[in-house]
Design a protein around this motif. Structure first.
Motif, PDB file in Angstrom:
ATOM      1  N   ARG A  17       0.824  -1.230   0.000  1.00 46.19           N
ATOM      2  CA  ARG A  17       0.000   0.000   0.000  1.00 46.19           C
ATOM      3  C   ARG A  17       0.847   1.264   0.000  1.00 46.19           C
ATOM      4  O   ARG A  17       0.331   2.354  -0.185  1.00 46.19           O
ATOM      5  N   ARG A  18       2.124   1.129   0.245  1.00 45.55           N
ATOM      6  CA  ARG A  18       3.015   2.288   0.253  1.00 45.55           C
ATOM      7  C   ARG A  18       3.528   2.507  -1.156  1.00 45.55           C
ATOM      8  O   ARG A  18       4.341   1.741  -1.663  1.00 45.55           O
ATOM      9  N   LYS A  19       3.054   3.540  -1.796  1.00 41.58           N
ATOM     10  CA  LYS A  19       3.391   3.807  -3.199  1.00 41.58           C
ATOM     11  C   LYS A  19       4.888   4.015  -3.424  1.00 41.58           C
ATOM     12  O   LYS A  19       5.390   3.764  -4.496  1.00 41.58           O
ATOM     13  N   LYS A  20       5.603   4.462  -2.389  1.00 43.26           N
ATOM     14  CA  LYS A  20       7.023   4.763  -2.576  1.00 43.26           C
ATOM     15  C   LYS A  20       7.835   3.528  -2.957  1.00 43.26           C
ATOM     16  O   LYS A  20       8.913   3.644  -3.507  1.00 43.26           O
ATOM     17  N   TYR A  21       7.308   2.330  -2.678  1.00 40.49           N
ATOM     18  CA  TYR A  21       8.049   1.117  -3.001  1.00 40.49           C
ATOM     19  C   TYR A  21       7.774   0.620  -4.415  1.00 40.49           C
ATOM     20  O   TYR A  21       8.477  -0.238  -4.904  1.00 40.49           O
ATOM     21  N   GLY A  22       6.769   1.140  -5.093  1.00 47.50           N
ATOM     22  CA  GLY A  22       6.492   0.734  -6.462  1.00 47.50           C
ATOM     23  C   GLY A  22       5.615  -0.504  -6.561  1.00 47.50           C
ATOM     24  O   GLY A  22       5.142  -1.041  -5.563  1.00 47.50           O
ATOM     25  N   GLN A  23       5.408  -0.938  -7.797  1.00 51.72           N
ATOM     26  CA  GLN A  23       4.574  -2.102  -8.082  1.00 51.72           C
ATOM     27  C   GLN A  23       5.450  -3.348  -8.172  1.00 51.72           C
ATOM     28  O   GLN A  23       6.625  -3.272  -8.524  1.00 51.72           O
ATOM     29  N   ILE A  24       4.859  -4.490  -7.896  1.00 55.65           N
ATOM     30  CA  ILE A  24       5.582  -5.747  -8.064  1.00 55.65           C
ATOM     31  C   ILE A  24       5.834  -5.949  -9.552  1.00 55.65           C
ATOM     32  O   ILE A  24       4.938  -5.790 -10.373  1.00 55.65           O
ATOM     33  N   ASP A  25       7.086  -6.238  -9.896  1.00 56.54           N
ATOM     34  CA  ASP A  25       7.480  -6.429 -11.292  1.00 56.54           C
ATOM     35  C   ASP A  25       8.646  -7.427 -11.325  1.00 56.54           C
ATOM     36  O   ASP A  25       8.979  -8.008 -10.284  1.00 56.54           O
ATOM     37  N   PRO A  26       9.279  -7.649 -12.473  1.00 53.49           N
ATOM     38  CA  PRO A  26      10.379  -8.627 -12.522  1.00 53.49           C
ATOM     39  C   PRO A  26      11.534  -8.324 -11.555  1.00 53.49           C
ATOM     40  O   PRO A  26      12.208  -9.245 -11.092  1.00 53.49           O
ATOM     41  N   THR A  27      11.749  -7.056 -11.219  1.00 52.05           N
ATOM     42  CA  THR A  27      12.825  -6.755 -10.266  1.00 52.05           C
ATOM     43  C   THR A  27      12.485  -7.285  -8.866  1.00 52.05           C
ATOM     44  O   THR A  27      13.384  -7.514  -8.058  1.00 52.05           O
ATOM     45  N   SER A  28      11.203  -7.502  -8.604  1.00 52.41           N
ATOM     46  CA  SER A  28      10.786  -8.079  -7.319  1.00 52.41           C
ATOM     47  C   SER A  28      11.303  -9.510  -7.203  1.00 52.41           C
ATOM     48  O   SER A  28      11.768  -9.935  -6.139  1.00 52.41           O
ATOM     49  N   ASP A  29      11.228 -10.250  -8.304  1.00 54.16           N
ATOM     50  CA  ASP A  29      11.754 -11.616  -8.305  1.00 54.16           C
ATOM     51  C   ASP A  29      13.267 -11.613  -8.150  1.00 54.16           C
ATOM     52  O   ASP A  29      13.835 -12.493  -7.490  1.00 54.16           O
ATOM     53  N   LYS A  87      16.704  -1.518  -2.035  1.00 56.09           N
ATOM     54  CA  LYS A  87      15.320  -1.159  -1.690  1.00 56.09           C
ATOM     55  C   LYS A  87      14.567  -0.590  -2.889  1.00 56.09           C
ATOM     56  O   LYS A  87      13.430  -0.957  -3.139  1.00 56.09           O
ATOM     57  N   LYS A  88      15.233   0.313  -3.614  1.00 59.52           N
ATOM     58  CA  LYS A  88      14.598   0.935  -4.779  1.00 59.52           C
ATOM     59  C   LYS A  88      14.730  -0.001  -5.982  1.00 59.52           C
ATOM     60  O   LYS A  88      15.832  -0.443  -6.298  1.00 59.52           O
ATOM     61  N   GLN A  89      13.609  -0.254  -6.630  1.00 57.12           N
ATOM     62  CA  GLN A  89      13.619  -1.146  -7.790  1.00 57.12           C
ATOM     63  C   GLN A  89      14.571  -0.643  -8.876  1.00 57.12           C
ATOM     64  O   GLN A  89      15.243  -1.441  -9.526  1.00 57.12           O
ATOM     65  N   SER A  90      14.655   0.658  -9.053  1.00 57.52           N
ATOM     66  CA  SER A  90      15.505   1.220 -10.107  1.00 57.52           C
ATOM     67  C   SER A  90      16.997   1.019  -9.811  1.00 57.52           C
ATOM     68  O   SER A  90      17.828   1.124 -10.711  1.00 57.52           O
ATOM     69  N   ASP A  91      17.348   0.691  -8.565  1.00 59.05           N
ATOM     70  CA  ASP A  91      18.744   0.439  -8.206  1.00 59.05           C
ATOM     71  C   ASP A  91      19.130  -1.039  -8.349  1.00 59.05           C
ATOM     72  O   ASP A  91      20.301  -1.386  -8.257  1.00 59.05           O
ATOM     73  N   ARG A  92      18.128  -1.902  -8.551  1.00 60.94           N
ATOM     74  CA  ARG A  92      18.392  -3.333  -8.745  1.00 60.94           C
ATOM     75  C   ARG A  92      18.703  -3.603 -10.214  1.00 60.94           C
ATOM     76  O   ARG A  92      18.583  -2.717 -11.053  1.00 60.94           O
ATOM     77  N   TYR A  93      19.047  -4.828 -10.517  1.00 60.74           N
ATOM     78  CA  TYR A  93      19.183  -5.226 -11.915  1.00 60.74           C
ATOM     79  C   TYR A  93      17.824  -5.069 -12.578  1.00 60.74           C
ATOM     80  O   TYR A  93      16.799  -5.444 -12.011  1.00 60.74           O
ATOM     81  N   GLY A  94      17.801  -4.531 -13.788  1.00 60.34           N
ATOM     82  CA  GLY A  94      16.548  -4.313 -14.507  1.00 60.34           C
ATOM     83  C   GLY A  94      15.955  -5.582 -15.075  1.00 60.34           C
ATOM     84  O   GLY A  94      14.770  -5.637 -15.401  1.00 60.34           O
ATOM     85  N   SER A  95      16.783  -6.617 -15.198  1.00 61.59           N
ATOM     86  CA  SER A  95      16.313  -7.900 -15.731  1.00 61.59           C
ATOM     87  C   SER A  95      17.288  -8.990 -15.315  1.00 61.59           C
ATOM     88  O   SER A  95      18.435  -8.709 -14.933  1.00 61.59           O
ATOM     89  N   ALA A  96      16.840 -10.228 -15.433  1.00 60.38           N
ATOM     90  CA  ALA A  96      17.711 -11.360 -15.132  1.00 60.38           C
ATOM     91  C   ALA A  96      18.893 -11.387 -16.097  1.00 60.38           C
ATOM     92  O   ALA A  96      20.001 -11.768 -15.733  1.00 60.38           O
TER      93      ALA A  96
END
Length: 159
Positions: free
Chosen positions: A40-52, A111-120
């Motif tokens: 519910r906290r928008k600051k974390y973003g939506q679940i997407d491939p970076t979540s996996d 923590k930030k999705q944009s700081d993780r790998y964008g894809s496998a």
């Protein structure tokens, strides 16, 4: 191969066609990305491939260190840790762990999705590059042996 896979957790299995209760968080908090732990906290973003990739990083962390990146007996406190704390650097927990291996693991756990790998595929590029460089060999076999076998670090073999 001396290794085999064993399915050990049916905790998330549900019958097809059934609905989960609204507002219930489903999963193992230690391995959840912040966007799943606090949807519910928008600051974390939506679940997407970076979540996996986050969850894969948490599993990688466990394989490297023998412990999850975050752990607490109270799931709410564990979720708070997932969302607010940085994991302990695996290189601090495992003597001799190559810096680049720890960096790859920690990048998956950002923590930030944009700081993780964008894809496998981007993660694979870094892993292959690490292997190709030859400065330090990614010794997955020794870490797997340590975890699933004797629990003692295996000596490096000179080629």
């Amino acid at each position: 191969s001396p290794y085999r896979s064993v399915l050990i957790d049916f905790g998330l299995v549900k019958q097809t066609g059934t609905k989960s209760e609204k507002g219930i968080i489903v999963g193992t908090p230690s391995y959840m990305p912040p966007e799943q732990a606090r949807p519910r906290r928008k600051k974390y973003g939506q679940i997407d491939p970076t979540s996996d990739l986050y969850s894969l990083g948490a599993t990688f962390y466990y394989l490297l260190t023998g412990r999850p990146p975050f752990d607490h007996r109270d799931p709410r406190k564990c979720i708070k840790m997932v969302c607010e704390k940085a994991p302990i650097d695996p290189a601090e927990l495992v003597e001799g762990l190559p810096r680049k291996v720890a960096d790859i693991c920690l990048k998956c756990l950002e923590k930030k999705q944009s700081d993780r790998y964008g894809s496998a595929s981007k993660l694979i590029v870094d892993l292959k590059q690490l292997e190709r460089r030859g400065r330090r060999t990614l010794q997955i076999r020794s870490y797997l042996d340590r975890w699933f076998g004797s629990r003692e670090p295996q000596p490096r073999r000179e080629s």
